[in-house]
Design an enzyme around this catalytic site. Structure first.
Site, PDB file in Angstrom:
ATOM      1  N   SER A  83      -2.522  -7.657   3.354  1.00 38.68           N
ATOM      2  CA  SER A  83      -2.540  -7.595   4.771  1.00 38.68           C
ATOM      3  C   SER A  83      -3.302  -8.960   5.665  1.00 38.68           C
ATOM      4  CB  SER A  83      -3.828  -6.915   4.824  1.00 38.68           C
ATOM      5  OG  SER A  83      -3.789  -5.097   4.536  1.00 38.68           O
ATOM      6  N   HIS A 104       0.613  -1.021   0.290  1.00 37.48           N
ATOM      7  CA  HIS A 104      -0.225  -0.104  -0.379  1.00 37.48           C
ATOM      8  C   HIS A 104       1.037   1.668   0.088  1.00 37.48           C
ATOM      9  CE1 HIS A 104      -3.042  -2.781   2.011  1.00 37.48           C
ATOM     10  NE2 HIS A 104      -3.496  -2.309   1.617  1.00 37.48           N
ATOM     11  N   ARG A 120      -1.819  -6.512  -8.883  1.00 42.80           N
ATOM     12  CA  ARG A 120      -1.093  -7.039  -7.945  1.00 42.80           C
ATOM     13  C   ARG A 120      -0.491  -8.338  -9.222  1.00 42.80           C
ATOM     14  NH1 ARG A 120      -2.579  -8.282  -2.114  1.00 42.80           N
ATOM     15  NH2 ARG A 120      -4.593  -8.656  -3.624  1.00 42.80           N
ATOM     16  N   LYS A 161     -17.430  -6.248   7.721  1.00 42.72           N
ATOM     17  CA  LYS A 161     -16.106  -6.981   7.252  1.00 42.72           C
ATOM     18  C   LYS A 161     -15.119  -7.689   8.917  1.00 42.72           C
ATOM     19  CE  LYS A 161     -13.016  -6.639   3.312  1.00 42.72           C
ATOM     20  NZ  LYS A 161     -12.256  -6.181   2.485  1.00 42.72           N
TER      21      LYS A 161
HETATM   22  O1  PNS Z   1      -8.313  -3.091   0.500  1.00 46.13           O
HETATM   23  P1  PNS Z   1      -9.526  -3.544   0.184  1.00 46.13           P
HETATM   24  O2  PNS Z   1     -10.438  -3.772   1.572  1.00 46.13           O
HETATM   25  O3  PNS Z   1      -9.300  -4.257  -1.219  1.00 46.13           O
HETATM   26  O4  PNS Z   1     -10.500  -2.041  -0.171  1.00 46.13           O
HETATM   27  C1  PNS Z   1     -11.693  -2.567  -0.796  1.00 46.13           C
HETATM   28  C2  PNS Z   1     -12.167  -0.884  -0.845  1.00 46.13           C
HETATM   29  C3  PNS Z   1     -12.355  -0.420   0.775  1.00 46.13           C
HETATM   30  C4  PNS Z   1     -11.967  -0.204  -1.713  1.00 46.13           C
HETATM   31  C5  PNS Z   1     -13.926  -1.110  -1.621  1.00 46.13           C
HETATM   32  O5  PNS Z   1     -14.785  -2.626  -0.448  1.00 46.13           O
HETATM   33  C6  PNS Z   1     -15.074  -0.194  -1.633  1.00 46.13           C
HETATM   34  O6  PNS Z   1     -14.767   0.937  -2.380  1.00 46.13           O
HETATM   35  N1  PNS Z   1     -16.044  -0.513  -0.466  1.00 46.13           N
HETATM   36  C7  PNS Z   1     -16.892   1.254  -0.642  1.00 46.13           C
HETATM   37  C8  PNS Z   1     -18.140   0.057  -0.710  1.00 46.13           C
HETATM   38  C9  PNS Z   1     -18.758   0.875  -2.283  1.00 46.13           C
HETATM   39  O7  PNS Z   1     -17.863   1.825  -2.932  1.00 46.13           O
HETATM   40  N2  PNS Z   1     -19.523  -0.386  -2.609  1.00 46.13           N
HETATM   41  C10 PNS Z   1     -19.445  -0.538  -4.207  1.00 46.13           C
HETATM   42  C11 PNS Z   1     -18.260  -0.718  -5.362  1.00 46.13           C
HETATM   43  S1  PNS Z   1     -17.572  -2.141  -4.802  1.00 46.13           S
END
Ligand code: PNS
Length: 168
Positions: free
Chosen positions: A129, A18, A91, A42
């Site tokens: 993570s 990150h 990745r 989550k």
């Molecule tokens: O680090 P991560 O868990 O891969 O991040 C995922 C994240 C937080 C970027 C994604 O889950 C997100 O944007 N969540 C916010 C809710 C949202 O907007 N959902 C609709 C689009 S998928």
């Protein structure tokens, strides 16, 4: 025109992967908002405050980086902070399907929001993570995964092998 982007994520916890993406984004764009998804569903291992604190200690010194929390849609959060793109690291091919789906969903929800993918640095393509949590829980060395400034706090919280505890 000033370009603001958002680097969203759970950051549970932040890793060198990150940090690399945020640092590179900070060189490419004028302003970078690091959006920490609060996401109680989550059930993150680290609290929102801890995740923000880890980010502050690792990318907080970058002059054009601001760390914020968000609990709703990324599309809305991006609007709120004037971000024209979400920056995500890719990745491997396995990341692509979900990332592409998210990018298209976000575009539907906010026509102004593009997604920019940065190729993960080759040193970190294996890193996540989840890997950090897994290895630390089993007492393994995570010093190649997270910086020294946050290492002990993460390791001591997760390491279940200390004091003869069972890791079952
Ligand atoms: O680090 P991560 O868990 O891969 O991040 C995922 C994240 C937080 C970027 C994604 O889950 C997100 O944007 N969540 C916010 C809710 C949202 O907007 N959902 C609709 C689009 S998928």
């Amino acid at each position: 025109m000033e370009r603001t982007v958002i680097c969203p994520g759970s950051f549970d916890p932040v890793t060198y992967g990150h940090i690399d993406i945020i640092t590179r984004a900070s060189k490419l764009f004028d302003k970078v908002i690091v959006g920490v998804f609060i996401n109680v569903d989550k059930k993150p291992v680290f609290s929102f405050e801890e995740r923000v604190s880890f980010l502050e200690r690792t990318v907080g010194d970058l002059p054009n980086v601001t760390i914020v929390g968000f609990d709703g849609l990324l599309a809305e959060c991006a609007k709120k902070y004037g971000a024209s793109a979400a920056v995500r690291g890719l990745r491997a091919v396995s990341d692509f399907e979900y990332e592409f789906q998210m990018a298209l969903t976000n575009k539907k929800l906010n026509e102004e929001l593009d997604t920019v993918f940065l190729a993960s640095d080759a040193r970190y393509t294996y890193l996540s993570s989840s890997i950090v949590k897994n290895v630390a829980t089993l007492g393994g060395d995570i010093s190649n995964f997270v910086p020294a400034s946050i290492h002990d706090e993460i390791f001591n919280r997760l390491n279940k092998t200390k004091k003869g505890e069972s890791v079952k």
